[in-house]
Design a protein around this motif. Structure first.
Motif, PDB file in Angstrom:
ATOM      1  N   ALA A   1      72.383   1.879  25.702  1.00  0.00           N
ATOM      2  CA  ALA A   1      73.349   2.950  25.431  1.00  0.00           C
ATOM      3  C   ALA A   1      74.418   2.373  24.280  1.00  0.00           C
ATOM      4  O   ALA A   1      74.759   3.179  23.473  1.00  0.00           O
ATOM      5  N   ASN A   2      74.860   1.133  24.612  1.00  0.00           N
ATOM      6  CA  ASN A   2      75.614   0.454  23.294  1.00  0.00           C
ATOM      7  C   ASN A   2      74.902   0.664  21.662  1.00  0.00           C
ATOM      8  O   ASN A   2      75.328   1.000  20.964  1.00  0.00           O
ATOM      9  N   LEU A   3      73.476   0.325  22.046  1.00  0.00           N
ATOM     10  CA  LEU A   3      72.801  -0.013  20.991  1.00  0.00           C
ATOM     11  C   LEU A   3      72.435   1.270  20.137  1.00  0.00           C
ATOM     12  O   LEU A   3      72.581   1.571  18.972  1.00  0.00           O
ATOM     13  N   TRP A   4      72.052   2.375  20.893  1.00  0.00           N
ATOM     14  CA  TRP A   4      71.388   3.814  20.455  1.00  0.00           C
ATOM     15  C   TRP A   4      72.281   4.665  20.519  1.00  0.00           C
ATOM     16  O   TRP A   4      71.977   5.741  19.814  1.00  0.00           O
ATOM     17  N   LEU A   5      73.456   4.979  21.434  1.00  0.00           N
ATOM     18  CA  LEU A   5      74.272   6.140  21.592  1.00  0.00           C
ATOM     19  C   LEU A   5      75.336   6.094  20.429  1.00  0.00           C
ATOM     20  O   LEU A   5      75.607   5.458  19.922  1.00  0.00           O
TER      21      LEU A   5
ATOM     22  N   ARG B   1      73.008  -1.498  15.342  1.00  0.00           N
ATOM     23  CA  ARG B   1      71.934  -2.639  15.123  1.00  0.00           C
ATOM     24  C   ARG B   1      72.804  -3.932  14.237  1.00  0.00           C
ATOM     25  O   ARG B   1      72.139  -4.963  14.332  1.00  0.00           O
ATOM     26  N   THR B   2      73.888  -3.815  13.621  1.00  0.00           N
ATOM     27  CA  THR B   2      74.300  -4.734  12.756  1.00  0.00           C
ATOM     28  C   THR B   2      75.523  -5.404  13.256  1.00  0.00           C
ATOM     29  O   THR B   2      76.347  -6.015  12.817  1.00  0.00           O
ATOM     30  N   ARG B   3      75.832  -4.992  14.624  1.00  0.00           N
ATOM     31  CA  ARG B   3      77.194  -5.696  15.196  1.00  0.00           C
ATOM     32  C   ARG B   3      76.945  -6.055  16.572  1.00  0.00           C
ATOM     33  O   ARG B   3      76.137  -6.149  17.020  1.00  0.00           O
ATOM     34  N   GLY B   4      77.942  -6.991  16.823  1.00  0.00           N
ATOM     35  CA  GLY B   4      78.049  -7.479  18.123  1.00  0.00           C
ATOM     36  C   GLY B   4      78.671  -6.744  19.384  1.00  0.00           C
ATOM     37  O   GLY B   4      79.411  -5.827  19.073  1.00  0.00           O
TER      38      GLY B   4
END
Length: 367
Positions: free
Chosen positions: A51-55, A215-218
């Motif tokens: 959810a964090n990565l793709w939404l 994709r580029t964050r923490g």
């Protein structure tokens, strides 16, 4: 990694909950239900990561990790000390606690937060720090204490690659949900005649390229006890594709165009986007099939003269009708009268909070 199942809350702007629920369903997240302020799903830690990565439309991903009843502070203290904090938090990672009380015998939010902080510090040994990036939210409503972890950290509109912005920038999360409302699926060309820092154009290009917005964050969940770095690296390493050059941004401000180009390069979509410095009147239809014109013109306090605004919106409508036949328009503004001045047949969407104003997405059919 534990296969524990949680209630997960995907927060978003009020008014866009059904659109986010649709996005969550398309991502394969289980049984999304639109509720006030967001979408509820259930799932495990991998679902939290996905959810964090793709939404693209969610503001945050919150994980409900437990609940118990407490009628007074001593009871809260006792039950907080029995809670298995080590299943979720690490002893070497600082955390902050925020409490909210509603219709409960425990009414002092500061005192409630202190009791939970002390329980974590004394049973787990984790440091308490009001400046910590890890956040535990304690909600006490009708004497029921609900514990939730913010798994995102910084708001999800911060993709990690849009560093240059202009005045009153549109948040990426809002732009993504507007694109979804317009039926954008990654195949259509997208053009913004007043692109600012390029949000609509870059967001559309990323969707077409199959690039994960995160994709580029923490994320905060990387500091949770359950985190598995190897499994996360595999999830994050998803393949992408190169879409055709069909994402166009124009602006009369050379600085805005430069910002857009730099943002597109950082996002990895420079090859399929084009940004050109030109006035609105110079707009010409690109050599592509019809697609979407997405535009967030100046409004409200961004321009002081109403006469200038009315002239601008009238010109916008005229240029689009002349040059963009067959294209559909999505126009974001805070003023229905300005939308009407374009002369386009526009249908308004729900009112949404944005920068102290209420804005709407106005949609047209093919011009």
């Amino acid at each position: 990694m534990s296969d524990q199942n949680f209630q997960i809350f995907l927060s978003c702007l009020p008014g866009l909950e059904p659109v986010l629920a649709e996005e969550a369903r398309a991502l394969g997240l289980a049984d999304p239900v639109a509720v006030a302020g967001g979408v509820e799903i259930s799932g495990g830690w991998r679902d939290v990561w996905r959810a964090n990565l793709w939404l693209r439309g969610a503001s945050r991903v919150l994980v409900r990790i437990g609940e118990f009843r407490a009628m007074h502070l001593a009871q809260l203290d006792k039950r907080a000390r029995k809670f298995p904090w080590g299943d979720f938090l690490r002893a070497d990672v600082a955390i902050k606690v925020e409490a909210v009380c509603a219709r409960s015998k425990i009414y002092h939010q500061g005192a409630a937060a202190q009791r939970v902080e002390r329980a974590i510090a004394e049973t787990l040994g984790a440091p308490i720090d009001p400046a910590a990036t890890l956040r535990l939210m304690v909600r006490i409503e009708d004497d029921l204490v609900t514990l939730s972890l913010d798994s995102s950290g910084e708001g999800l509109h911060k993709r990690g690659h849009k560093l240059a912005t202009g005045k009153a920038p549109l948040r990426e999360t809002m732009a993504a949900l507007f694109l979804r409302q317009m039926g954008y699926d990654g195949t259509q060309p997208v053009l913004d005649p007043m692109c600012g820092s390029g949000t609509f154009v870059i967001e559309a290009a990323e969707i077409a390229a199959g690039l994960a917005p995160g994709r580029t964050r923490g994320f905060a969940f990387e500091q949770f006890a359950s985190f598995n770095a190897g499994a996360w690296d595999k999830m994050r390493a998803s393949p992408s594709r190169l879409p055709p050059l069909q994402f166009f941004g124009f602006d009369r401000d050379q600085g805005a165009v430069r910002n857009s180009q730099q943002n597109a390069e950082r996002a990895g979509v420079a090859a399929c986007t084009q940004f050109i410095c030109q006035p609105l009147g110079a707009l010409m239809r690109p050599d592509t099939p019809p697609g979407l014109v997405m535009v967030n013109p100046p409004y409200g306090a961004r321009i002081s003269s109403p006469k200038l605004l009315y002239g601008l919106y009238a010109s916008l409508g005229e240029v689009l009708k002349t040059q963009m036949k067959g294209w559909r328009v999505g126009l974001v503004t805070s003023d229905r009268k300005l939308a009407h001045v374009t002369g386009l047949n526009l249908t308004p969407g729900p009112l949404l909070p944005h920068g102290g104003l209420k804005v709407q997405l106005f949609q047209s059919g093919p011009l």
